[in-house]
Design an enzyme around this catalytic site. Structure first.
Site, PDB file in Angstrom:
ATOM      1  CE1 TYR A 105      -4.392  -1.336   0.796  1.00  0.00           C
ATOM      2  CE2 TYR A 105      -3.014  -3.055   1.745  1.00  0.00           C
ATOM      3  CZ  TYR A 105      -4.249  -2.615   1.278  1.00  0.00           C
ATOM      4  OH  TYR A 105      -5.317  -3.468   1.300  1.00  0.00           O
ATOM      5  CE1 TYR A 144      -2.362  -6.406   3.913  1.00  0.00           C
ATOM      6  CE2 TYR A 144      -3.150  -6.224   1.651  1.00  0.00           C
ATOM      7  CZ  TYR A 144      -3.337  -6.045   3.009  1.00  0.00           C
ATOM      8  OH  TYR A 144      -4.511  -5.516   3.464  1.00  0.00           O
ATOM      9  NE  ARG A 154      -7.189  -9.744   4.874  1.00  0.00           N
ATOM     10  CZ  ARG A 154      -8.131  -8.920   4.429  1.00  0.00           C
ATOM     11  NH1 ARG A 154      -7.984  -7.616   4.480  1.00  0.00           N
ATOM     12  NH2 ARG A 154      -9.261  -9.393   3.934  1.00  0.00           N
ATOM     13  CG  HIS A 157      -8.347  -7.173   0.049  1.00  0.00           C
ATOM     14  ND1 HIS A 157      -7.185  -7.735   0.523  1.00  0.00           N
ATOM     15  CD2 HIS A 157      -8.450  -5.975   0.667  1.00  0.00           C
ATOM     16  CE1 HIS A 157      -6.613  -6.920   1.385  1.00  0.00           C
ATOM     17  NE2 HIS A 157      -7.349  -5.831   1.502  1.00  0.00           N
ATOM     18  CG  HIS A 159      -9.957  -1.888   1.294  1.00  0.00           C
ATOM     19  ND1 HIS A 159     -10.329  -2.322   2.549  1.00  0.00           N
ATOM     20  CD2 HIS A 159      -8.679  -2.291   1.130  1.00  0.00           C
ATOM     21  CE1 HIS A 159      -9.299  -2.951   3.114  1.00  0.00           C
ATOM     22  NE2 HIS A 159      -8.290  -2.946   2.286  1.00  0.00           N
TER      23      HIS A 159
END
Lengths: 233, 196
Positions: A105, A144, A154, A157, A159
């Site tokens: 991120y 990640y 995770r 995905h 959000h």
């Protein structure tokens, strides 16, 4: 503003505390919720629609460019936002954010040892059209690691954050990808009641896929709707 | 008869800021909303600050929560519901708790008027955070509206011993009028959350 609001269906949403998802232990409320019949403050809400999609914000492969194209597999994500009666939710904003193709991120808190991409911000937004259809272009986010438990990862995905017609229809969720082996190991995905988990998984769609350019995924989103059957006329 | 099931909620996670509150955190994306309510000047009435912290079960403030507020203007009119209201006032603001050294959310807005059904003036609040799988609804009422609060039908639904968790204390400071509203996710002073 809608005229009424169906209840939050707690058989469709995760409970506030989940033993598998550690952060809920000190953060999930413990007292029973107090029932609040929807009034004007819940039925009305901020008006965020297409006027809030700025520049290239519906194309995450473009809106973060500095000196080239972002790395990763280009994908198109589209779907219909509707209420529980299948009626379109028109002109409502869909805000999105995600990791880059390497699972990193842009956020300063993310210290995962994977490369940042100078040409990918990983955040954008789009709005639904008159039929409730939204569409954005991005790259497929990477998986990640996270510190929830040993060797926790995770799944891929994206959000998503939606408003719908009122403050009571607000929804923040995550879209997952079909066939991801990490889904069955992910406490956040699995905190969702088992019978409805598949609602969080997008479908690969060859019709959405753009030849020689980007794979297509379809992800419909259902917001709370009017409690009463609408009157004709 | 509902035919489609609601899409399940999922946590906002720890990394929402560059998507949802980018300008507040210094990311290069334009924000759709800010910690100052949109069209503040058009809201009429006295300008106020609303500030507080989000506390976990240990009483520690959380620095990765996001708060949204939605409210009527000073005359009690929700945006979009009353043509007489100044449409520049959005009634909405958003603030993350990760940019203040004391981990506060700080909103600048106007004190809302009472909107309807004999309800006391209040601000509708949503809490999002890592570790909150579904967003939590609460309400902020004003300590200096004791009479209206006593008659409010929503406060009346709340057990008397817990009503105080929804009432913000008024402070006159060199920054103007500040209403302080800490949100306790758990603990003896757990804030009342609503099933809206």
């Amino acid at each position: 503003m809608s005229d009424s609001l169906s209840p939050r269906d707690w058989a469709s949403h995760p409970a506030y505390r989940d033993p598998g998802y550690k952060s809920t232990g000190l953060r999930g409320p413990t007292q029973p919720l107090v029932t609040l019949p929807a009034g004007i403050g819940e039925l009305s809400g901020p008006r965020f629609g297409k006027d809030f999609v700025f520049g290239d914000d519906a194309d995450l492969t473009r809106n973060g460019r500095v000196n080239g194209e972002p790395q990763g597999e280009r994908i198109i994500v589209t779907g219909r936002v509707m209420d529980e009666n299948g009626r379109a939710v028109p002109d409502t904003l869909v805000e999105v954010w995600q990791a880059n193709a390497a699972g990193r991120y842009v956020h300063s808190r993310d210290q995962h040892d994977a490369p940042l991409d100078p040409n990918f911000l990983g955040a954008g937004r789009c709005a639904t059209d008159a039929d409730g259809v939204y569409r954005f272009l991005t790259v497929k986010p990477g998986a990640y690691p996270w510190p929830n438990h040993f060797n926790a990862w995770r799944p891929n995905h994206i959000h998503l954050s939606l408003f719908g017609p009122g403050f009571g229809t607000r929804l923040v969720t995550q879209m997952y990808f079909p066939g991801d082996p990490l889904l069955d190991l992910d406490p956040i995905f699995k905190a969702t009641p088992e019978p409805v988990r598949t609602r969080l998984v997008a479908d690969f769609d060859i019709e959405v896929t753009q030849e020689a350019y980007a794979l297509g995924y379809r992800f419909d989103i259902v917001l709370r709707g009017s409690a009463a059957t609408p009157m004709e006329g | 008869m509902a035919t489609k099931g609601q899409t399940p909620s999922q946590t906002v996670g720890p990394y929402f800021a560059y998507g949802l509150t980018p300008e507040q955190y210094g990311y290069r994306l334009k924000s759709i909303a800010h910690p100052t309510v949109g069209g503040l000047e058009a809201g009429g009435g006295p300008r106020i600050l609303v500030e507080g912290r989000v506390l976990d079960g240990n009483g520690d403030p959380i620095d990765d929560a996001m708060i949204e507020i939605w409210q009527a203007d000073a005359q009690g009119r929700y945006p979009g519901t009353d043509k007489a209201a100044n449409s520049a006032f959005t009634g909405f603001a958003r603030c993350g708790t990760g940019t203040d050294k004391d981990k506060r959310f700080i909103f600048e807005t106007v004190k809302p008027g009472a909107a309807d059904e004999g309800q006391a003036p209040h601000i509708n609040v949503i809490v999002f955070a890592r570790g909150l799988l579904s967003h939590a609804y609460t309400r902020l009422y004003f300590a200096d509206e004791a009479e209206a609060n006593a008659a409010d039908p929503v406060l009346a639904r709340v057990p008397e011993t817990r009503r105080g968790t929804l009432i913000a204390a008024r402070h006159e400071t060199d920054r103007g009028v500040v209403y302080r509203f800490d949100i306790h996710l758990q603990g003896a002073a757990e804030t009342v959350f609503f099933d809206v």
